[in-house]
Design a protein around this motif. Sequence first.
Motif, mmCIF file in Angstrom:
data_model
loop_
_atom_site.group_PDB
_atom_site.id
_atom_site.type_symbol
_atom_site.label_atom_id
_atom_site.label_comp_id
_atom_site.label_asym_id
_atom_site.label_seq_id
_atom_site.Cartn_x
_atom_site.Cartn_y
_atom_site.Cartn_z
ATOM 1 N N VAL A 68 0.867 -1.173 0.000
ATOM 2 C CA VAL A 68 0.000 0.000 0.000
ATOM 3 C C VAL A 68 0.904 1.223 0.000
ATOM 4 O O VAL A 68 1.813 1.337 0.823
ATOM 5 N N ILE A 69 0.655 2.119 -0.945
ATOM 6 C CA ILE A 69 1.456 3.332 -1.065
ATOM 7 C C ILE A 69 0.546 4.515 -0.777
ATOM 8 O O ILE A 69 -0.445 4.740 -1.479
ATOM 9 N N ASP A 70 0.874 5.239 0.273
ATOM 10 C CA ASP A 70 0.070 6.393 0.651
ATOM 11 C C ASP A 70 0.398 7.582 -0.223
ATOM 12 O O ASP A 70 1.514 7.712 -0.732
ATOM 13 N N SER A 71 -0.575 8.453 -0.375
ATOM 14 C CA SER A 71 -0.393 9.661 -1.165
ATOM 15 C C SER A 71 0.678 10.538 -0.522
ATOM 16 O O SER A 71 0.699 10.699 0.698
ATOM 17 N N PRO A 72 1.561 11.111 -1.327
ATOM 18 C CA PRO A 72 2.583 11.985 -0.753
ATOM 19 C C PRO A 72 2.038 13.346 -0.336
ATOM 20 O O PRO A 72 2.754 14.155 0.223
ATOM 21 N N PHE A 73 0.749 13.606 -0.582
ATOM 22 C CA PHE A 73 0.203 14.929 -0.308
ATOM 23 C C PHE A 73 -0.477 15.052 1.049
ATOM 24 O O PHE A 73 -0.898 16.124 1.438
ATOM 25 N N GLY A 74 -0.614 13.939 1.778
ATOM 26 C CA GLY A 74 -1.206 14.001 3.098
ATOM 27 C C GLY A 74 -2.642 14.479 3.075
ATOM 28 O O GLY A 74 -3.337 14.387 2.077
ATOM 29 N N ARG A 86 -8.451 31.496 -2.904
ATOM 30 C CA ARG A 86 -8.187 30.335 -3.772
ATOM 31 C C ARG A 86 -6.899 30.520 -4.566
ATOM 32 O O ARG A 86 -6.177 29.554 -4.819
ATOM 33 N N VAL A 87 -6.593 31.739 -4.939
ATOM 34 C CA VAL A 87 -5.341 32.015 -5.654
ATOM 35 C C VAL A 87 -4.164 31.647 -4.756
ATOM 36 O O VAL A 87 -3.244 30.923 -5.185
ATOM 37 N N ARG A 88 -4.172 32.131 -3.519
ATOM 38 C CA ARG A 88 -3.077 31.831 -2.589
ATOM 39 C C ARG A 88 -2.969 30.328 -2.328
ATOM 40 O O ARG A 88 -1.873 29.780 -2.286
ATOM 41 N N GLU A 89 -4.115 29.688 -2.159
ATOM 42 C CA GLU A 89 -4.119 28.252 -1.900
ATOM 43 C C GLU A 89 -3.559 27.481 -3.094
ATOM 44 O O GLU A 89 -2.715 26.592 -2.932
ATOM 45 N N ALA A 90 -3.977 27.814 -4.289
ATOM 46 C CA ALA A 90 -3.482 27.140 -5.496
ATOM 47 C C ALA A 90 -1.985 27.368 -5.658
ATOM 48 O O ALA A 90 -1.238 26.439 -5.976
ATOM 49 N N GLU A 91 -1.540 28.597 -5.430
ATOM 50 C CA GLU A 91 -0.109 28.889 -5.536
ATOM 51 C C GLU A 91 0.693 28.088 -4.516
ATOM 52 O O GLU A 91 1.770 27.576 -4.830
ATOM 53 N N SER A 92 0.156 27.961 -3.314
ATOM 54 C CA SER A 92 0.829 27.193 -2.270
ATOM 55 C C SER A 92 0.928 25.718 -2.642
ATOM 56 O O SER A 92 1.976 25.085 -2.481
ATOM 57 N N ILE A 93 -0.154 25.174 -3.166
ATOM 58 C CA ILE A 93 -0.158 23.757 -3.542
ATOM 59 C C ILE A 93 0.763 23.519 -4.734
ATOM 60 O O ILE A 93 1.488 22.519 -4.773
ATOM 61 N N ILE A 94 0.765 24.440 -5.684
ATOM 62 C CA ILE A 94 1.665 24.316 -6.831
ATOM 63 C C ILE A 94 3.118 24.317 -6.354
ATOM 64 O O ILE A 94 3.932 23.505 -6.809
ATOM 65 N N ALA A 95 3.432 25.203 -5.439
ATOM 66 C CA ALA A 95 4.802 25.270 -4.913
ATOM 67 C C ALA A 95 5.177 23.963 -4.219
ATOM 68 O O ALA A 95 6.292 23.454 -4.409
ATOM 69 N N ARG A 96 4.252 23.397 -3.416
ATOM 70 C CA ARG A 96 4.530 22.114 -2.745
ATOM 71 C C ARG A 96 4.723 20.997 -3.761
ATOM 72 O O ARG A 96 5.623 20.163 -3.624
ATOM 73 N N ALA A 97 3.889 20.970 -4.786
ATOM 74 C CA ALA A 97 3.995 19.918 -5.809
ATOM 75 C C ALA A 97 5.322 20.039 -6.558
ATOM 76 O O ALA A 97 5.968 19.031 -6.853
ATOM 77 N N GLU A 98 5.731 21.263 -6.857
ATOM 78 C CA GLU A 98 7.003 21.460 -7.556
ATOM 79 C C GLU A 98 8.186 21.054 -6.676
ATOM 80 O O GLU A 98 9.144 20.457 -7.164
ATOM 81 N N ARG A 99 8.124 21.367 -5.369
ATOM 82 C CA ARG A 99 9.190 20.938 -4.455
ATOM 83 C C ARG A 99 9.249 19.419 -4.376
ATOM 84 O O ARG A 99 10.335 18.824 -4.377
ATOM 85 N N LEU A 100 8.083 18.788 -4.322
ATOM 86 C CA LEU A 100 8.021 17.338 -4.280
ATOM 87 C C LEU A 100 8.592 16.737 -5.563
ATOM 88 O O LEU A 100 9.347 15.764 -5.528
ATOM 89 N N ARG A 101 8.276 17.344 -6.679
ATOM 90 C CA ARG A 101 8.797 16.887 -7.971
ATOM 91 C C ARG A 101 10.316 16.991 -8.006
ATOM 92 O O ARG A 101 11.008 16.071 -8.454
#
Length: 147
Positions: A57-63, A126-141
Amino acid sequence: MILEDIEQKVLSYLKQVSRALVPFDQLVSYLRRQSDLGPFDERDLLDFLRKHELFQVIDSPFGALDAETVKTMEEGGFSVGPSVILVTRIPPAHELAQQFDAQIAVLLNALGNALQEARASGDEARVREAESIIARAERLREKFQKF
């Protein structure tokens, strides 16, 4: 829940699907369509799979994510919950990294669309939230690319 029956159905399903890594909710949907299994508890099934030597079982890296983010990610075709794979089908690390990178690209595309919509509607939260999530996804990448 008759574990032997479920074990056989899961094993059979995970052997025949084209994508080795199957979202847990997709596996549950498949099992619920099997009329001979009867009712079962998803948490018990997940716990059983986590302890079983044939399954990983592999958990999502996004918590834990908020509902809006989950919706955006799912609309982009990205599974935010746990996934299951047969141990014998786990790909080499470089293939796993390529698959993960492809999923992150899909996620970033969906998040980019959500960011554009939020900007167009003037919804600064929503803009701030999307930007924050994009930044986290890019760091994870980036971390995964180094791995």
